[in-house]
Design an enzyme around this catalytic site. Structure first.
Site, mmCIF file in Angstrom:
data_model
loop_
_atom_site.group_PDB
_atom_site.id
_atom_site.type_symbol
_atom_site.label_atom_id
_atom_site.label_comp_id
_atom_site.label_asym_id
_atom_site.label_seq_id
_atom_site.Cartn_x
_atom_site.Cartn_y
_atom_site.Cartn_z
ATOM 1 C CB VAL A 124 59.080 55.211 37.813
ATOM 2 C CG1 VAL A 124 59.838 55.204 36.489
ATOM 3 C CG2 VAL A 124 59.641 54.138 38.737
ATOM 4 N N GLY A 173 54.412 56.223 37.349
ATOM 5 C CA GLY A 173 53.794 55.314 38.308
ATOM 6 C C GLY A 173 54.555 55.301 39.611
ATOM 7 N N GLY A 175 55.467 52.905 43.156
ATOM 8 C CA GLY A 175 55.471 51.622 43.830
ATOM 9 C C GLY A 175 55.909 51.778 45.262
ATOM 10 N N GLY A 176 56.176 50.635 45.888
ATOM 11 C CA GLY A 176 56.551 50.683 47.288
ATOM 12 C C GLY A 176 57.899 51.334 47.530
ATOM 13 C CG MET A 177 61.152 49.515 46.508
ATOM 14 S SD MET A 177 61.617 49.398 48.241
ATOM 15 C CE MET A 177 63.315 49.937 48.161
ATOM 16 C CG ASP A 236 60.035 43.213 44.601
ATOM 17 O OD1 ASP A 236 59.196 42.345 44.949
ATOM 18 O OD2 ASP A 236 59.743 44.417 44.505
ATOM 19 C CE LYS A 240 62.668 52.602 42.609
ATOM 20 N NZ LYS A 240 62.992 51.169 42.757
#
Length: 492
Positions: A26, A19, A21-23, A139, A41
């Site tokens: 993964v 998946g 995400g914003g950072m 977060d 990551k």
């Protein structure tokens, strides 16, 4: 961007993307040195950054990974390593077979009061450990909370975590996710433990209402948080802790200790009455159901189920077992000397049908039906879910990884595809308690088989667990249950 099969720093091989995400992205990975699964990551560096900005970001990533690596707790994802490959930063973490909480909510709708309280309490434990180590998460949100296939709740993605003692990390930026970011953080205040607690309150609200308490627009926030009508959407049992954690003023916000007390009071069901022991004097075998298979979400997976007073129990409409002459009949046979086959009756689910032992107690929760033998020596579970293109053998391998890490003396007997009309796989294992967070009895040996049956885009998981001493005696019953199980038909 990484690619499947790529080897990071000559050690971590990428398997598949899990998946983004914003950072960053993964990946499921494999540590070729220690021969273990890991999560890798890939921190995505914007291409327009200057050389200096890129170096600053890599250094910041390393610093934040070191911050997260200070934390060691079962409710926190462990950080193993930080690496750089061709100028690309990578964080190597513990692989937790799981679904993220946001996917659980999206797939199942509002969670029960007890389940939401249990999850929130464990996340609060993780935050308390982090805060005691001088670390704030910054977060907290459903996407960063993992619900393990073994029932474990894990707070992940400390990728923007801040050490309060690190002058380079403390800043007044508004890094975080709108909708779950505390009002003082949106106003530019430095990160602090109180901000994490507000985010937990917003997450708890989302678990039971299926959306955050506000949309990230600071305009109506002050008004929204004073409206009783908004909080009335949350169950009454959770309203005190939700309103306490979502107090706009950090000085008036509920503290972790009080929130923990309220959550644990809701999360602890009334104890189940003790059942009488069998006349033979057989020792107590199990305090709750051992392993119930559940397949769900885009990744698919398993959950641990324990029948208790919070679960929905009671009689279910079942037809008498048909005569054996019927092609779908379950034989109604009087038990003979060991080994024997127990008398069975039909249970009709939503499109599926199973022969289940007469006199066994039924508990259903979250779409999984579990029948337990009165003395706690054997358990049958059935669940049916949509399939998202996953290979059944791979799903069982993921579950094996989770189980083997939780129990003692784990041994695989077999894990294989089974020929037949439907795509089927089976996994058989033996193991010894304790495990499943104390639900299995210490020192008791268990024998387990899980069968996955894929029929179109539907997948059934039929699980069978007994104590080691009862395995041979009850094997004919297991074989009959597997033989006569009728899977759900795919939608027309």
């Amino acid at each position: 961007m990484g690619t499947p099969g790529q080897l990071i720093v000559k050690r971590y091989r990428l398997v598949r993307a899990l998946g983004q995400g914003g950072m960053g992205m993964v990946w499921e990975g494999h540590d070729t040195l220690l021969d273990r699964p890991v999560a890798a990551k890939e921190v995505l560096v914007p291409p327009k950054l200057s050389t200096r900005q890129r170096l600053d970001m890599i250094h910041r990533t390393s610093r934040e990974a070191r911050t997260a690596a200070k934390l060691h707790h079962r409710n926190i994802v462990s950080v193993f390593d930080v690496a750089e490959e061709d100028g690309q930063p990578w964080i190597i973490m513990e692989m937790v077979p799981s679904r993220s909480l946001d996917r659980v909510i999206a797939g199942e709708g509002p969670l029960s009061v007890t389940r939401a309280a249990v999850i929130a309490s464990q996340v609060l434990t993780a935050l308390s450990v982090a805060h005691a180590a001088d670390v704030v998460h910054r977060d907290v949100k459903p996407a960063n909370i993992l619900i393990g296939y073994d029932g474990r709740v894990v707070l992940s993605d400390f990728g923007i975590a801040t050490s309060m003692s690190d002058p380079h990390a403390q800043h007044s930026g508004t890094v975080g996710s709108p909708g779950f970011l505390a009002p003082e953080r949106q106003a530019g205040a430095p990160a602090a433990p109180a901000g994490d607690l507000w985010s937990l309150g917003a997450t708890l609200f989302a678990m039971v209402v299926c959306r955050p308490p506000f949309d990230g627009d600071m305009g109506p926030l002050a008004t929204l948080l004073t409206k009783d009508a908004e909080f009335a959407k949350a169950p009454a049992e959770l309203r005190p802790v939700i309103t306490g954690l979502l107090a706009k003023d950090p000085a008036k916000r509920m503290g972790a200790e009080e929130a923990k007390r309220l959550l644990d009071a809701v999360a602890s069901p009334e104890p189940e009455p003790e059942r009488p022991q069998r006349a033979t004097g057989r020792a107590k075998m199990l305090a709750g159901v051992v392993a119930a298979a559940v397949l769900a979400g885009t990744v698919g997976g398993w959950a641990v189920l324990r029948p208790d007073s919070a679960a929905t129990a009671g009689p279910v409409p079942t037809a008498p077992a048909p005569d054996v002459a019927s092609p779908l009949a379950v034989p109604n046979v009087t038990p003979s000397p060991t080994p024997s086959r127990l008398k069975l009756k039909w249970h009709d689910g939503e499109g599926w049908r199973a022969g289940v032992p007469r006199g066994w107690r039924l508990v259903s929760r979250d779409g999984t039906f579990t029948w337990s033998e009165p003395a706690g020596t054997a358990y049958l579970s059935v669940s049916v879910s949509p399939l998202a293109g996953r290979d059944p053998l791979a799903l069982l391998q993921e579950t094996e990884t989770a189980l083997s890490a939780e129990v003692r003396k784990y041994r695989r007997v077999r894990l294989e595809k089974v020929p037949g009309k439907d795509v089927t796989a089976e996994w058989e294992s033996t193991w010894t308690g304790p495990g499943y967070h104390g639900w299995a009895v210490k020192g008791v040996a268990y024998h387990e088989t899980q069968r996955i049956i894929v029929n179109g885009d539907r997948v059934s998981v039929v699980g069978w667990v007994t104590t080691r001493s009862e395995w041979r005696h009850l094997t004919p019953t297991m074989k009959a249950i597997f033989k006569y199980y009728r899977p759900a038909q795919p939608p027309a």
